[in-house]
Design a protein around this motif. Structure first.
Motif, PDB file in Angstrom:
ATOM      1  N   GLU A 124       0.843  -1.214   0.000  1.00 31.32           N
ATOM      2  CA  GLU A 124       0.000   0.000   0.000  1.00 31.32           C
ATOM      3  C   GLU A 124       0.871   1.254   0.000  1.00 31.32           C
ATOM      4  O   GLU A 124       0.541   2.249  -0.644  1.00 31.32           O
ATOM      5  N   LEU A 125       1.982   1.200   0.730  1.00 30.38           N
ATOM      6  CA  LEU A 125       2.850   2.381   0.829  1.00 30.38           C
ATOM      7  C   LEU A 125       4.026   2.307  -0.159  1.00 30.38           C
ATOM      8  O   LEU A 125       4.964   3.102  -0.070  1.00 30.38           O
ATOM      9  N   ASN A 126       3.936   1.341  -1.071  1.00 31.98           N
ATOM     10  CA  ASN A 126       4.914   1.227  -2.171  1.00 31.98           C
ATOM     11  C   ASN A 126       6.355   1.061  -1.667  1.00 31.98           C
ATOM     12  O   ASN A 126       7.273   1.708  -2.177  1.00 31.98           O
ATOM     13  N   VAL A 127       6.511   0.191  -0.687  1.00 34.02           N
ATOM     14  CA  VAL A 127       7.861  -0.122  -0.191  1.00 34.02           C
ATOM     15  C   VAL A 127       8.271  -1.463  -0.791  1.00 34.02           C
ATOM     16  O   VAL A 127       7.606  -2.478  -0.565  1.00 34.02           O
ATOM     17  N   LYS A 128       9.337  -1.453  -1.573  1.00 34.78           N
ATOM     18  CA  LYS A 128       9.722  -2.679  -2.283  1.00 34.78           C
ATOM     19  C   LYS A 128      10.949  -3.358  -1.686  1.00 34.78           C
ATOM     20  O   LYS A 128      11.203  -4.536  -1.938  1.00 34.78           O
ATOM     21  N   ASN A 129      11.719  -2.592  -0.940  1.00 34.71           N
ATOM     22  CA  ASN A 129      12.940  -3.147  -0.337  1.00 34.71           C
ATOM     23  C   ASN A 129      12.976  -2.823   1.157  1.00 34.71           C
ATOM     24  O   ASN A 129      13.117  -1.657   1.527  1.00 34.71           O
ATOM     25  N   ALA A 130      12.855  -3.850   1.977  1.00 29.68           N
ATOM     26  CA  ALA A 130      12.899  -3.611   3.423  1.00 29.68           C
ATOM     27  C   ALA A 130      13.076  -4.926   4.161  1.00 29.68           C
ATOM     28  O   ALA A 130      12.590  -5.982   3.714  1.00 29.68           O
ATOM     29  N   GLN A 131      13.767  -4.820   5.278  1.00 25.55           N
ATOM     30  CA  GLN A 131      13.881  -5.983   6.158  1.00 25.55           C
ATOM     31  C   GLN A 131      13.079  -5.684   7.424  1.00 25.55           C
ATOM     32  O   GLN A 131      13.315  -4.679   8.097  1.00 25.55           O
ATOM     33  N   ILE A 132      12.129  -6.577   7.708  1.00 30.02           N
ATOM     34  CA  ILE A 132      11.228  -6.345   8.842  1.00 30.02           C
ATOM     35  C   ILE A 132      11.504  -7.387   9.925  1.00 30.02           C
ATOM     36  O   ILE A 132      11.567  -8.588   9.639  1.00 30.02           O
ATOM     37  N   THR A 133      11.616  -6.913  11.165  1.00 31.97           N
ATOM     38  CA  THR A 133      11.681  -7.830  12.309  1.00 31.97           C
ATOM     39  C   THR A 133      10.486  -7.509  13.203  1.00 31.97           C
ATOM     40  O   THR A 133      10.343  -6.362  13.645  1.00 31.97           O
ATOM     41  N   ALA A 134       9.627  -8.487  13.419  1.00 27.26           N
ATOM     42  CA  ALA A 134       8.408  -8.224  14.196  1.00 27.26           C
ATOM     43  C   ALA A 134       8.276  -9.201  15.358  1.00 27.26           C
ATOM     44  O   ALA A 134       8.433 -10.405  15.183  1.00 27.26           O
ATOM     45  N   THR A 135       8.004  -8.642  16.540  1.00 25.22           N
ATOM     46  CA  THR A 135       7.728  -9.472  17.718  1.00 25.22           C
ATOM     47  C   THR A 135       6.279  -9.244  18.112  1.00 25.22           C
ATOM     48  O   THR A 135       5.911  -8.172  18.597  1.00 25.22           O
ATOM     49  N   ASP A 136       5.459 -10.251  17.859  1.00 23.50           N
ATOM     50  CA  ASP A 136       4.013 -10.091  18.038  1.00 23.50           C
ATOM     51  C   ASP A 136       3.569 -10.599  19.408  1.00 23.50           C
ATOM     52  O   ASP A 136       4.007 -11.646  19.879  1.00 23.50           O
ATOM     53  N   LYS A 137       2.687  -9.841  20.034  1.00 25.51           N
ATOM     54  CA  LYS A 137       2.119 -10.245  21.326  1.00 25.51           C
ATOM     55  C   LYS A 137       0.592 -10.297  21.243  1.00 25.51           C
ATOM     56  O   LYS A 137      -0.115  -9.799  22.108  1.00 25.51           O
ATOM     57  N   GLY A 138       0.126 -10.834  20.155  1.00 27.58           N
ATOM     58  CA  GLY A 138      -1.332 -10.985  19.993  1.00 27.58           C
ATOM     59  C   GLY A 138      -1.997  -9.747  19.429  1.00 27.58           C
ATOM     60  O   GLY A 138      -3.140  -9.433  19.787  1.00 27.58           O
ATOM     61  N   ALA A 139      -1.296  -9.047  18.542  1.00 30.55           N
ATOM     62  CA  ALA A 139      -1.871  -7.825  17.956  1.00 30.55           C
ATOM     63  C   ALA A 139      -2.952  -8.169  16.943  1.00 30.55           C
ATOM     64  O   ALA A 139      -2.799  -9.109  16.160  1.00 30.55           O
ATOM     65  N   LEU A 140      -4.032  -7.395  16.958  1.00 32.47           N
ATOM     66  CA  LEU A 140      -5.056  -7.541  15.923  1.00 32.47           C
ATOM     67  C   LEU A 140      -4.610  -6.762  14.676  1.00 32.47           C
ATOM     68  O   LEU A 140      -3.681  -5.955  14.732  1.00 32.47           O
ATOM     69  N   ASP A 141      -5.333  -7.003  13.574  1.00 35.84           N
ATOM     70  CA  ASP A 141      -4.924  -6.389  12.299  1.00 35.84           C
ATOM     71  C   ASP A 141      -4.763  -4.877  12.375  1.00 35.84           C
ATOM     72  O   ASP A 141      -3.832  -4.312  11.809  1.00 35.84           O
ATOM     73  N   PHE A 142      -5.709  -4.216  13.084  1.00 36.14           N
ATOM     74  CA  PHE A 142      -5.647  -2.746  13.088  1.00 36.14           C
ATOM     75  C   PHE A 142      -4.352  -2.255  13.724  1.00 36.14           C
ATOM     76  O   PHE A 142      -3.785  -1.237  13.305  1.00 36.14           O
ATOM     77  N   THR A 143      -3.863  -3.005  14.703  1.00 31.38           N
ATOM     78  CA  THR A 143      -2.620  -2.614  15.376  1.00 31.38           C
ATOM     79  C   THR A 143      -1.421  -2.864  14.458  1.00 31.38           C
ATOM     80  O   THR A 143      -0.522  -2.024  14.347  1.00 31.38           O
ATOM     81  N   ILE A 144      -1.437  -4.006  13.774  1.00 26.25           N
ATOM     82  CA  ILE A 144      -0.315  -4.322  12.875  1.00 26.25           C
ATOM     83  C   ILE A 144      -0.231  -3.273  11.756  1.00 26.25           C
ATOM     84  O   ILE A 144       0.845  -2.752  11.455  1.00 26.25           O
ATOM     85  N   VAL A 145      -1.398  -2.939  11.180  1.00 24.19           N
ATOM     86  CA  VAL A 145      -1.416  -1.936  10.105  1.00 24.19           C
ATOM     87  C   VAL A 145      -0.900  -0.600  10.631  1.00 24.19           C
ATOM     88  O   VAL A 145      -0.064   0.061  10.007  1.00 24.19           O
ATOM     89  N   ALA A 146      -1.406  -0.195  11.807  1.00 28.54           N
ATOM     90  CA  ALA A 146      -1.012   1.108  12.371  1.00 28.54           C
ATOM     91  C   ALA A 146       0.483   1.143  12.660  1.00 28.54           C
ATOM     92  O   ALA A 146       1.169   2.125  12.338  1.00 28.54           O
TER      93      ALA A 146
END
Lengths: 91, 293
Positions: free
Chosen positions: A53-75
Protein backbone atom coordinates in the motif's frame (compact mmCIF):
# COMPACT_ATOMS: atom_id res chain seq x y z
CA UNK A 1 9.12 4.60 -0.93
CA UNK A 2 12.70 4.11 0.06
CA UNK A 3 13.80 3.12 3.54
CA UNK A 4 16.29 5.80 4.58
CA UNK A 5 17.05 4.75 8.15
CA UNK A 6 16.29 1.95 10.62
CA UNK A 7 13.14 2.63 12.66
CA UNK A 8 11.18 0.96 15.39
CA UNK A 9 7.64 1.23 16.76
CA UNK A 10 5.25 -0.60 19.08
CA UNK A 11 5.89 -2.62 22.20
CA UNK A 12 5.91 -6.13 23.61
CA UNK A 13 2.85 -5.40 25.74
CA UNK A 14 -0.20 -7.61 25.37
CA UNK A 15 -2.13 -7.03 22.10
CA UNK A 16 0.74 -5.04 20.62
CA UNK A 17 3.53 -5.79 18.17
CA UNK A 18 7.09 -4.43 18.10
CA UNK A 19 8.20 -3.75 14.56
CA UNK A 20 11.67 -2.83 13.34
CA UNK A 21 12.41 -1.88 9.76
CA UNK A 22 15.70 -1.41 7.94
CA UNK A 23 17.06 -1.27 4.42
CA UNK A 24 16.94 -4.53 2.47
CA UNK A 25 16.98 -6.20 -0.91
CA UNK A 26 13.43 -7.16 -1.68
CA UNK A 27 11.09 -7.89 1.24
CA UNK A 28 12.29 -10.06 4.09
CA UNK A 29 10.22 -10.67 7.22
CA UNK A 30 11.43 -12.20 10.45
CA UNK A 31 8.37 -12.82 12.61
CA UNK A 32 8.36 -13.99 16.21
CA UNK A 33 4.95 -14.75 17.70
CA UNK A 34 3.48 -17.14 20.23
CA UNK A 35 0.66 -17.72 17.74
CA UNK A 36 2.93 -18.04 14.70
CA UNK A 37 1.81 -21.58 14.00
CA UNK A 38 -1.84 -20.54 13.72
CA UNK A 39 -1.67 -16.93 12.55
CA UNK A 40 1.88 -16.42 11.25
CA UNK A 41 0.80 -16.33 7.60
CA UNK A 42 -2.02 -13.89 8.37
CA UNK A 43 0.28 -11.54 10.25
CA UNK A 44 2.84 -11.64 7.44
CA UNK A 45 0.11 -10.93 4.90
CA UNK A 46 -0.97 -7.80 6.79
CA UNK A 47 2.67 -6.68 6.90
CA UNK A 48 3.17 -7.31 3.18
CA UNK A 49 -0.13 -5.63 2.23
CA UNK A 50 0.84 -2.51 4.15
CA UNK A 51 4.28 -2.43 2.51
CA UNK A 52 2.54 -2.71 -0.88
CA UNK A 53 0.00 0.00 0.00
CA UNK A 54 2.85 2.38 0.83
CA UNK A 55 4.91 1.23 -2.17
CA UNK A 56 7.86 -0.12 -0.19
CA UNK A 57 9.72 -2.68 -2.28
CA UNK A 58 12.94 -3.15 -0.34
CA UNK A 59 12.90 -3.61 3.42
CA UNK A 60 13.88 -5.98 6.16
CA UNK A 61 11.23 -6.34 8.84
CA UNK A 62 11.68 -7.83 12.31
CA UNK A 63 8.41 -8.22 14.20
CA UNK A 64 7.73 -9.47 17.72
CA UNK A 65 4.01 -10.09 18.04
CA UNK A 66 2.12 -10.25 21.33
CA UNK A 67 -1.33 -10.98 19.99
CA UNK A 68 -1.87 -7.83 17.96
CA UNK A 69 -5.06 -7.54 15.92
CA UNK A 70 -4.92 -6.39 12.30
CA UNK A 71 -5.65 -2.75 13.09
CA UNK A 72 -2.62 -2.61 15.38
CA UNK A 73 -0.32 -4.32 12.88
CA UNK A 74 -1.42 -1.94 10.11
CA UNK A 75 -1.01 1.11 12.37
CA UNK A 76 2.43 0.04 13.57
CA UNK A 77 3.55 -0.72 10.00
CA UNK A 78 2.36 2.65 8.70
CA UNK A 79 4.14 4.46 11.52
CA UNK A 80 7.41 2.58 11.20
CA UNK A 81 7.45 3.16 7.43
CA UNK A 82 6.73 6.88 7.87
CA UNK A 83 9.55 7.15 10.38
CA UNK A 84 11.97 5.23 8.17
CA UNK A 85 11.20 7.17 5.01
CA UNK A 86 10.90 10.68 6.42
CA UNK A 87 13.38 13.01 4.80
CA UNK A 88 15.60 15.21 6.96
CA UNK A 89 16.73 14.70 10.54
CA UNK A 90 14.56 12.57 12.74
CA UNK A 91 14.66 13.20 16.47
CA UNK B 1 -32.04 23.77 20.61
CA UNK B 2 -29.31 21.15 20.07
CA UNK B 3 -30.13 17.59 21.04
CA UNK B 4 -28.04 16.67 24.06
CA UNK B 5 -26.38 13.26 23.99
CA UNK B 6 -26.26 10.95 26.98
CA UNK B 7 -22.82 11.66 28.35
CA UNK B 8 -22.70 10.62 31.98
CA UNK B 9 -19.21 9.19 31.65
CA UNK B 10 -16.22 9.96 29.44
CA UNK B 11 -13.51 7.38 30.07
CA UNK B 12 -9.99 8.59 29.31
CA UNK B 13 -7.68 6.10 27.55
CA UNK B 14 -4.20 6.83 26.25
CA UNK B 15 -4.41 6.38 22.48
CA UNK B 16 -1.06 4.56 22.49
CA UNK B 17 -2.20 1.27 24.00
CA UNK B 18 -3.87 -1.29 21.65
CA UNK B 19 -5.27 -3.34 24.53
CA UNK B 20 -7.37 -0.42 25.76
CA UNK B 21 -9.20 -0.18 22.45
CA UNK B 22 -10.51 -3.68 23.11
CA UNK B 23 -10.99 -3.48 26.88
CA UNK B 24 -12.44 0.01 27.43
CA UNK B 25 -15.79 -0.55 25.63
CA UNK B 26 -16.48 -3.60 27.80
CA UNK B 27 -16.86 -1.29 30.83
CA UNK B 28 -19.77 0.39 29.00
CA UNK B 29 -19.00 4.05 29.53
CA UNK B 30 -21.26 6.42 27.59
CA UNK B 31 -18.15 7.61 25.79
CA UNK B 32 -14.45 6.91 25.51
CA UNK B 33 -11.98 9.70 24.97
CA UNK B 34 -8.77 8.49 23.37
CA UNK B 35 -6.07 10.86 24.48
CA UNK B 36 -3.50 12.12 21.99
CA UNK B 37 -2.45 15.02 24.20
CA UNK B 38 -1.06 14.80 27.74
CA UNK B 39 -1.02 10.99 27.99
CA UNK B 40 1.20 10.60 24.93
CA UNK B 41 4.95 11.20 24.88
CA UNK B 42 6.25 13.69 22.30
CA UNK B 43 7.98 11.03 20.19
CA UNK B 44 4.97 8.71 20.20
CA UNK B 45 2.40 11.24 18.94
CA UNK B 46 2.61 9.74 15.44
CA UNK B 47 2.12 6.13 16.56
CA UNK B 48 -0.79 7.04 18.85
CA UNK B 49 -2.53 8.96 16.08
CA UNK B 50 -2.03 6.13 13.59
CA UNK B 51 -3.30 3.52 16.04
CA UNK B 52 -6.45 5.51 16.71
CA UNK B 53 -7.00 6.04 12.98
CA UNK B 54 -6.78 2.33 12.22
CA UNK B 55 -8.91 1.44 15.25
CA UNK B 56 -11.63 3.80 14.02
CA UNK B 57 -11.62 2.02 10.66
CA UNK B 58 -11.45 -1.56 11.97
CA UNK B 59 -13.37 -1.68 15.25
CA UNK B 60 -17.03 -1.44 16.20
CA UNK B 61 -17.66 0.41 19.45
CA UNK B 62 -21.42 -0.21 19.61
CA UNK B 63 -23.32 2.38 21.62
CA UNK B 64 -20.16 3.89 23.06
CA UNK B 65 -19.43 7.34 21.64
CA UNK B 66 -15.82 7.81 20.59
CA UNK B 67 -13.96 11.07 21.17
CA UNK B 68 -10.34 12.00 20.68
CA UNK B 69 -8.62 14.58 22.79
CA UNK B 70 -6.62 16.13 19.98
CA UNK B 71 -3.54 18.23 20.52
CA UNK B 72 -4.17 21.98 20.56
CA UNK B 73 -3.91 23.60 17.13
CA UNK B 74 -1.08 25.84 18.33
CA UNK B 75 1.12 22.73 18.66
CA UNK B 76 2.74 21.01 15.70
CA UNK B 77 0.40 18.02 16.13
CA UNK B 78 -3.12 19.48 16.30
CA UNK B 79 -3.77 19.98 12.60
CA UNK B 80 -2.22 16.61 11.68
CA UNK B 81 -4.50 14.92 14.25
CA UNK B 82 -7.55 16.39 12.54
CA UNK B 83 -6.37 15.71 8.99
CA UNK B 84 -5.58 12.06 9.77
CA UNK B 85 -8.46 11.17 12.08
CA UNK B 86 -11.51 12.76 10.48
CA UNK B 87 -11.13 10.81 7.20
CA UNK B 88 -10.64 7.68 9.34
CA UNK B 89 -14.03 8.23 10.98
CA UNK B 90 -13.55 10.54 13.95
CA UNK B 91 -16.57 12.78 14.42
CA UNK B 92 -16.20 14.05 17.97
CA UNK B 93 -13.18 15.67 19.52
CA UNK B 94 -12.22 17.46 22.69
CA UNK B 95 -10.27 20.66 22.12
CA UNK B 96 -7.97 21.03 25.12
CA UNK B 97 -6.90 24.26 26.81
CA UNK B 98 -9.56 26.26 24.99
CA UNK B 99 -9.48 29.91 25.97
CA UNK B 100 -11.23 31.89 23.24
CA UNK B 101 -13.88 31.74 20.54
CA UNK B 102 -11.11 32.27 17.98
CA UNK B 103 -9.66 28.84 18.84
CA UNK B 104 -13.03 27.21 18.26
CA UNK B 105 -13.50 29.06 14.99
CA UNK B 106 -10.00 28.02 13.86
CA UNK B 107 -10.80 24.35 14.52
CA UNK B 108 -14.21 24.69 12.95
CA UNK B 109 -12.70 26.12 9.75
CA UNK B 110 -10.14 23.32 9.60
CA UNK B 111 -12.90 20.75 10.08
CA UNK B 112 -14.93 22.28 7.28
CA UNK B 113 -11.92 22.11 4.98
CA UNK B 114 -11.23 18.46 5.87
CA UNK B 115 -14.90 17.52 5.57
CA UNK B 116 -15.09 19.06 2.07
CA UNK B 117 -11.83 17.42 0.96
CA UNK B 118 -13.10 14.01 2.03
CA UNK B 119 -16.73 14.18 0.93
CA UNK B 120 -18.01 14.29 4.50
CA UNK B 121 -21.14 16.30 5.21
CA UNK B 122 -20.11 19.74 6.40
CA UNK B 123 -20.90 20.15 10.08
CA UNK B 124 -20.70 16.41 10.89
CA UNK B 125 -17.69 16.83 13.13
CA UNK B 126 -18.48 18.08 16.61
CA UNK B 127 -16.38 19.78 19.24
CA UNK B 128 -16.25 19.59 23.00
CA UNK B 129 -14.29 22.60 24.24
CA UNK B 130 -12.25 21.91 27.33
CA UNK B 131 -11.96 24.85 29.70
CA UNK B 132 -8.88 24.36 31.83
CA UNK B 133 -7.63 27.86 32.56
CA UNK B 134 -9.03 30.92 34.36
CA UNK B 135 -9.22 32.67 30.96
CA UNK B 136 -11.07 29.75 29.41
CA UNK B 137 -13.56 29.76 32.29
CA UNK B 138 -13.98 33.53 31.97
CA UNK B 139 -14.68 33.19 28.23
CA UNK B 140 -16.92 30.14 28.59
CA UNK B 141 -19.97 31.79 27.05
CA UNK B 142 -18.27 33.07 23.89
CA UNK B 143 -16.61 29.65 23.50
CA UNK B 144 -19.89 27.77 23.93
CA UNK B 145 -21.57 30.00 21.34
CA UNK B 146 -18.63 30.19 18.91
CA UNK B 147 -19.79 27.42 16.58
CA UNK B 148 -22.73 25.16 15.87
CA UNK B 149 -20.21 22.34 16.18
CA UNK B 150 -19.88 22.83 19.94
CA UNK B 151 -21.90 20.08 21.62
CA UNK B 152 -20.48 20.39 25.12
CA UNK B 153 -17.97 22.14 27.32
CA UNK B 154 -15.85 20.31 29.85
CA UNK B 155 -13.88 21.42 32.85
CA UNK B 156 -10.25 20.55 33.59
CA UNK B 157 -9.37 21.33 37.18
CA UNK B 158 -5.69 20.36 37.25
CA UNK B 159 -4.40 23.11 34.95
CA UNK B 160 -7.03 25.51 36.28
CA UNK B 161 -5.78 25.24 39.88
CA UNK B 162 -2.15 25.30 38.73
CA UNK B 163 -2.71 28.59 36.92
CA UNK B 164 -4.79 29.98 39.75
CA UNK B 165 -1.86 29.22 42.04
CA UNK B 166 -3.86 27.09 44.48
CA UNK B 167 -3.88 23.46 45.54
CA UNK B 168 -6.69 21.22 44.45
CA UNK B 169 -8.40 20.04 47.62
CA UNK B 170 -10.83 17.20 48.20
CA UNK B 171 -13.67 19.52 49.18
CA UNK B 172 -13.18 21.36 45.87
CA UNK B 173 -14.10 24.80 47.23
CA UNK B 174 -11.45 26.36 44.97
CA UNK B 175 -13.37 24.97 41.95
CA UNK B 176 -16.78 26.29 42.93
CA UNK B 177 -16.72 29.41 40.78
CA UNK B 178 -15.46 27.64 37.66
CA UNK B 179 -17.85 24.73 37.98
CA UNK B 180 -20.92 26.91 38.49
CA UNK B 181 -19.85 29.20 35.65
CA UNK B 182 -19.39 26.28 33.24
CA UNK B 183 -22.65 24.55 34.19
CA UNK B 184 -24.52 27.85 33.94
CA UNK B 185 -23.06 28.71 30.53
CA UNK B 186 -23.81 25.23 29.19
CA UNK B 187 -27.41 25.65 30.27
CA UNK B 188 -27.70 29.00 28.44
CA UNK B 189 -26.12 27.50 25.31
CA UNK B 190 -28.33 24.39 25.47
CA UNK B 191 -25.37 22.02 25.58
CA UNK B 192 -23.90 19.55 28.07
CA UNK B 193 -21.35 20.44 30.72
CA UNK B 194 -18.91 17.67 31.64
CA UNK B 195 -17.20 17.80 35.01
CA UNK B 196 -13.49 17.40 35.72
CA UNK B 197 -11.62 14.18 36.57
CA UNK B 198 -10.98 12.92 40.09
CA UNK B 199 -7.39 11.73 40.26
CA UNK B 200 -7.43 9.63 43.45
CA UNK B 201 -9.35 6.60 42.20
CA UNK B 202 -8.84 4.80 45.52
CA UNK B 203 -10.93 7.42 47.29
CA UNK B 204 -14.35 6.20 46.16
CA UNK B 205 -16.32 8.17 48.75
CA UNK B 206 -14.61 11.42 47.84
CA UNK B 207 -15.22 10.72 44.18
CA UNK B 208 -18.89 9.94 44.75
CA UNK B 209 -19.32 13.15 46.76
CA UNK B 210 -17.71 15.23 44.02
CA UNK B 211 -19.82 13.56 41.30
CA UNK B 212 -23.04 14.20 43.28
CA UNK B 213 -22.10 17.82 43.79
CA UNK B 214 -21.34 18.16 40.08
CA UNK B 215 -24.79 16.86 39.25
CA UNK B 216 -26.32 19.28 41.73
CA UNK B 217 -24.49 22.16 40.03
CA UNK B 218 -25.86 21.19 36.62
CA UNK B 219 -23.24 18.97 35.01
CA UNK B 220 -24.48 16.21 32.68
CA UNK B 221 -21.58 13.88 33.40
CA UNK B 222 -18.01 13.47 34.48
CA UNK B 223 -14.69 12.57 32.93
CA UNK B 224 -13.28 9.34 34.37
CA UNK B 225 -9.71 8.06 34.51
CA UNK B 226 -10.39 4.52 35.73
CA UNK B 227 -13.04 1.94 34.80
CA UNK B 228 -14.00 1.57 38.48
CA UNK B 229 -15.34 5.14 38.38
CA UNK B 230 -17.92 4.42 35.68
CA UNK B 231 -20.51 2.63 37.79
CA UNK B 232 -20.27 5.28 40.50
CA UNK B 233 -20.93 8.10 38.03
CA UNK B 234 -23.70 6.24 36.25
CA UNK B 235 -25.50 5.74 39.56
CA UNK B 236 -25.21 9.42 40.37
CA UNK B 237 -26.31 10.69 36.96
CA UNK B 238 -29.05 8.14 36.22
CA UNK B 239 -32.53 8.97 37.59
CA UNK B 240 -33.80 6.71 40.36
CA UNK B 241 -36.79 4.40 39.81
CA UNK B 242 -38.86 6.71 42.01
CA UNK B 243 -37.95 9.78 39.93
CA UNK B 244 -38.75 7.95 36.71
CA UNK B 245 -42.10 6.69 37.96
CA UNK B 246 -43.08 10.14 39.22
CA UNK B 247 -42.07 11.73 35.91
CA UNK B 248 -44.05 9.23 33.86
CA UNK B 249 -47.16 9.90 35.99
CA UNK B 250 -46.71 13.65 35.51
CA UNK B 251 -46.26 13.36 31.73
CA UNK B 252 -49.30 11.06 31.44
CA UNK B 253 -51.42 13.52 33.42
CA UNK B 254 -50.15 16.44 31.33
CA UNK B 255 -51.02 14.62 28.12
CA UNK B 256 -54.53 13.79 29.36
CA UNK B 257 -55.08 17.41 30.41
CA UNK B 258 -53.64 18.70 27.11
CA UNK B 259 -51.36 21.23 28.78
CA UNK B 260 -48.10 20.26 27.06
CA UNK B 261 -47.59 23.83 25.88
CA UNK B 262 -48.89 25.68 28.91
CA UNK B 263 -51.31 25.56 31.81
CA UNK B 264 -51.39 24.16 35.30
CA UNK B 265 -52.76 20.97 36.82
CA UNK B 266 -52.46 19.18 40.14
CA UNK B 267 -50.80 15.75 40.29
CA UNK B 268 -50.71 13.89 43.62
CA UNK B 269 -51.44 17.13 45.44
CA UNK B 270 -48.63 19.09 43.81
CA UNK B 271 -48.73 21.85 41.22
CA UNK B 272 -47.48 20.84 37.78
CA UNK B 273 -46.61 23.58 35.30
CA UNK B 274 -44.10 24.03 32.47
CA UNK B 275 -40.88 23.91 34.57
CA UNK B 276 -42.05 20.71 36.28
CA UNK B 277 -43.07 19.23 32.92
CA UNK B 278 -39.65 20.04 31.45
CA UNK B 279 -37.87 18.40 34.39
CA UNK B 280 -40.05 15.30 34.01
CA UNK B 281 -39.24 15.16 30.30
CA UNK B 282 -35.52 15.45 31.03
CA UNK B 283 -35.68 12.61 33.55
CA UNK B 284 -37.58 10.35 31.13
CA UNK B 285 -35.09 11.17 28.34
CA UNK B 286 -32.16 10.35 30.62
CA UNK B 287 -33.82 7.14 31.78
CA UNK B 288 -34.42 6.07 28.18
CA UNK B 289 -30.81 6.84 27.28
CA UNK B 290 -29.61 4.84 30.25
CA UNK B 291 -31.79 1.90 29.18
CA UNK B 292 -34.05 2.08 32.25
CA UNK B 293 -37.24 2.49 30.22
Amino acid sequence: MEILRPSIVGSVESNDILIQIEKGNGIKINLESSVKKQYGEDIEKVIIDTLKELNVKNAQITATDKGALDFTIVARMKTVIKRATKKGDVA
Amino acid sequence: MKEKELCRTMLFCPATNPKLYLDAPTFEPDSIIFDLEDAVKYDEKDSARELLAEALKFLEFGKVEIYARINPLYTEFGEIDVRRLVPAGLRKMRLPMCESKEQVIELSKLLEEVEKENGIEVGSCKIQASLETPLGVKNAYEIAKASERIISISFGAEDYTRLLGVDRTKDGSELFFARTQIANVASIAGINAIDTVWADFNDVEGFKKEAKFGKQLGFAGKSCIHPSQIEVVHKVFTPTDEEIEKSIIILDAVKKAGIEKGGVIKVNGKMVDIPVIEKARRIVTLAKGAGKI
